[in-house]
Write a protein that holds these residues in place. Structure first.
Motif, short mmCIF file in Angstrom:
data_model
loop_
_atom_site.label_atom_id
_atom_site.label_comp_id
_atom_site.label_asym_id
_atom_site.label_seq_id
_atom_site.Cartn_x
_atom_site.Cartn_y
_atom_site.Cartn_z
N ALA A 89 -1.90 13.30 9.97
CA ALA A 89 -1.58 13.74 8.60
C ALA A 89 -2.80 14.39 7.95
O ALA A 89 -2.68 15.41 7.26
CB ALA A 89 -1.10 12.55 7.76
N PHE A 90 -3.99 13.84 8.18
CA PHE A 90 -5.20 14.43 7.60
C PHE A 90 -5.53 15.78 8.24
O PHE A 90 -6.14 16.63 7.59
CB PHE A 90 -6.38 13.46 7.72
N LYS A 91 -5.14 16.01 9.48
CA LYS A 91 -5.37 17.30 10.13
C LYS A 91 -4.41 18.36 9.58
O LYS A 91 -4.76 19.53 9.45
CB LYS A 91 -5.17 17.19 11.64
N ILE A 92 -3.19 17.95 9.28
CA ILE A 92 -2.13 18.90 8.91
C ILE A 92 -2.05 19.11 7.40
O ILE A 92 -1.80 20.22 6.93
CB ILE A 92 -0.78 18.42 9.47
N CYS A 93 -2.24 18.05 6.64
CA CYS A 93 -1.98 18.09 5.20
C CYS A 93 -3.25 18.33 4.39
O CYS A 93 -4.36 18.20 4.88
CB CYS A 93 -1.33 16.77 4.77
N ASP A 94 -3.03 18.67 3.12
CA ASP A 94 -4.18 18.91 2.24
C ASP A 94 -4.23 17.94 1.07
O ASP A 94 -5.23 17.88 0.36
CB ASP A 94 -4.18 20.36 1.74
N GLU A 95 -3.17 17.16 0.86
CA GLU A 95 -3.13 16.27 -0.30
C GLU A 95 -2.27 15.04 0.03
O GLU A 95 -1.38 15.11 0.87
CB GLU A 95 -2.52 17.02 -1.49
N PHE A 96 -2.58 13.92 -0.63
CA PHE A 96 -1.73 12.73 -0.52
C PHE A 96 -1.70 12.01 -1.85
O PHE A 96 -2.53 12.28 -2.73
CB PHE A 96 -2.17 11.80 0.62
N ILE A 97 -0.72 11.12 -1.99
CA ILE A 97 -0.60 10.32 -3.22
C ILE A 97 -0.48 8.84 -2.86
O ILE A 97 -0.06 8.47 -1.77
CB ILE A 97 0.61 10.73 -4.09
N LEU A 98 -0.86 8.03 -3.84
CA LEU A 98 -0.60 6.60 -3.84
C LEU A 98 -0.11 6.24 -5.23
O LEU A 98 -0.47 6.89 -6.21
CB LEU A 98 -1.87 5.81 -3.49
N VAL A 99 0.70 5.20 -5.34
CA VAL A 99 1.40 4.88 -6.57
C VAL A 99 1.03 3.49 -7.08
O VAL A 99 0.97 2.54 -6.31
CB VAL A 99 2.94 4.94 -6.34
N LYS A 100 0.81 3.39 -8.40
CA LYS A 100 0.60 2.11 -9.08
C LYS A 100 1.68 1.98 -10.15
O LYS A 100 1.67 2.70 -11.15
CB LYS A 100 -0.78 2.02 -9.71
N ARG A 101 2.61 1.08 -9.92
CA ARG A 101 3.68 0.87 -10.92
C ARG A 101 3.13 0.10 -12.10
O ARG A 101 2.47 -0.92 -11.93
CB ARG A 101 4.84 0.11 -10.30
N GLU A 102 3.45 0.57 -13.30
CA GLU A 102 2.87 -0.04 -14.49
C GLU A 102 3.41 -1.42 -14.79
O GLU A 102 2.73 -2.24 -15.39
CB GLU A 102 3.03 0.88 -15.70
N GLN A 103 4.62 -1.74 -14.34
CA GLN A 103 5.21 -3.04 -14.66
C GLN A 103 4.75 -4.15 -13.71
O GLN A 103 5.08 -5.31 -13.91
CB GLN A 103 6.74 -2.97 -14.73
N LEU A 104 4.00 -3.80 -12.65
CA LEU A 104 3.54 -4.80 -11.70
C LEU A 104 2.08 -5.16 -11.95
O LEU A 104 1.25 -4.28 -12.17
CB LEU A 104 3.70 -4.28 -10.26
N GLU A 105 1.79 -6.44 -11.90
CA GLU A 105 0.43 -6.91 -12.11
C GLU A 105 -0.42 -6.65 -10.87
O GLU A 105 0.04 -6.83 -9.75
CB GLU A 105 0.45 -8.41 -12.43
N LEU A 106 -1.67 -6.25 -11.09
CA LEU A 106 -2.56 -5.96 -9.97
C LEU A 106 -3.28 -7.22 -9.49
O LEU A 106 -3.68 -8.06 -10.29
CB LEU A 106 -3.62 -4.93 -10.39
N THR A 107 -3.45 -7.31 -8.19
CA THR A 107 -4.25 -8.39 -7.63
C THR A 107 -5.71 -7.93 -7.60
O THR A 107 -6.02 -6.75 -7.80
CB THR A 107 -3.82 -8.72 -6.18
#
Length: 155
Positions: A20-38
Motif C-alpha cells: 500500500a505504501f508503494k502504490i498509494c500516496d495518502e491514508f486515513i485513520l479515524v477517531k470517533r468522538e463518542q468513544l473514550e480513548l485509552t
C-alpha cells in the motif's frame, strides 16, 4: 475490486501495508468522538501528530456513515516512517479499531480509495483494475482474496 476474505495478520499484514505504501500516496485513520480513548490510543495520537496533514470532522468515510455523530479523520501522506509505525502498532489489518487503536485504516491512490477497511465488521476491499497491482497483491504470501467484477448500468 478485490475482497480480502480473511484478516491479513503477521507477515501477510506487513506485506500488504508495504505494498500500500508503494502504490498509494495518502491514508486515513479515524477517531470517533463518542468513544473514550485509552492511554494506548492517546500515545498513538501523540506519535502520529508530527505527520498529520489535516484532521477533518466528518460523518462518513470510505465504508462507514455515522448517523448523528461525527468522527475526526486524520489524513497522512505515505512516508516510510509511517509505514514502520503502522506495521509495528498492529498485528493485523482489522486490529485498527477502538479501544486500543484508531479505526478503519484506508489508503488512497490519487485521491481514490485503494484499500478500504471497516475493522469492526472485519471487511477489507482493494479497488484496482491495474494488472500489475493485482499481480503484486496475489504474490503476498498468505493473503486470501476474491476478485469481484463490478459493473455499473444506467437505469
Amino acid at each position: 475490486m478485490i475482497q480480502i476474505l480473511e484478516e491479513p495478520v503477521g507477515s501477510t499484514y506487513k506485506q500488504l501495508i508495504s505494498l500500500a505504501f508503494k502504490i498509494c500516496d495518502e491514508f486515513i485513520l479515524v477517531k470517533r468522538e463518542q468513544l473514550e480513548l485509552t492511554e494506548k490510543t492517546k500515545i498513538l495520537i501523540e506519535e502520529l501528530k508530527p505527520y498529520v496533514n489535516t484532521v477533518k470532522k466528518q460523518e462518513e468515510w470510505p465504508g462507514t456513515r455515522l448517523l448523528g455523530h461525527h468522527a475526526d479523520i486524520y489524513y497522512f501522506n505515505c512516508k516510510p516512517e509511517l509505514e514502520e509505525l503502522l506495521i509495528n502498532k498492529a498485528k493485523g489489518l482489522y486490529r485498527w479499531r477502538h479501544p486500543d487503536l484508531l479505526e478503519d485504516l484506508c489508503f488512497f491512490k490519487n485521491k481514490e480509495v485503494w484499500l478500504l477497511t471497516t475493522a469492526h465488521e472485519q471487511l477489507g476491499f482493494i479497488t484496482t483494475t491495474d494488472r500489475v497491482e493485482i499481480s503484486m497483491i496475489r504474490e503476498i504470501e498468505g493473503i486470501m482474496i476474491q476478485e469481484i467484477a463490478v459493473s455499473y448500468h444506467e437505469v
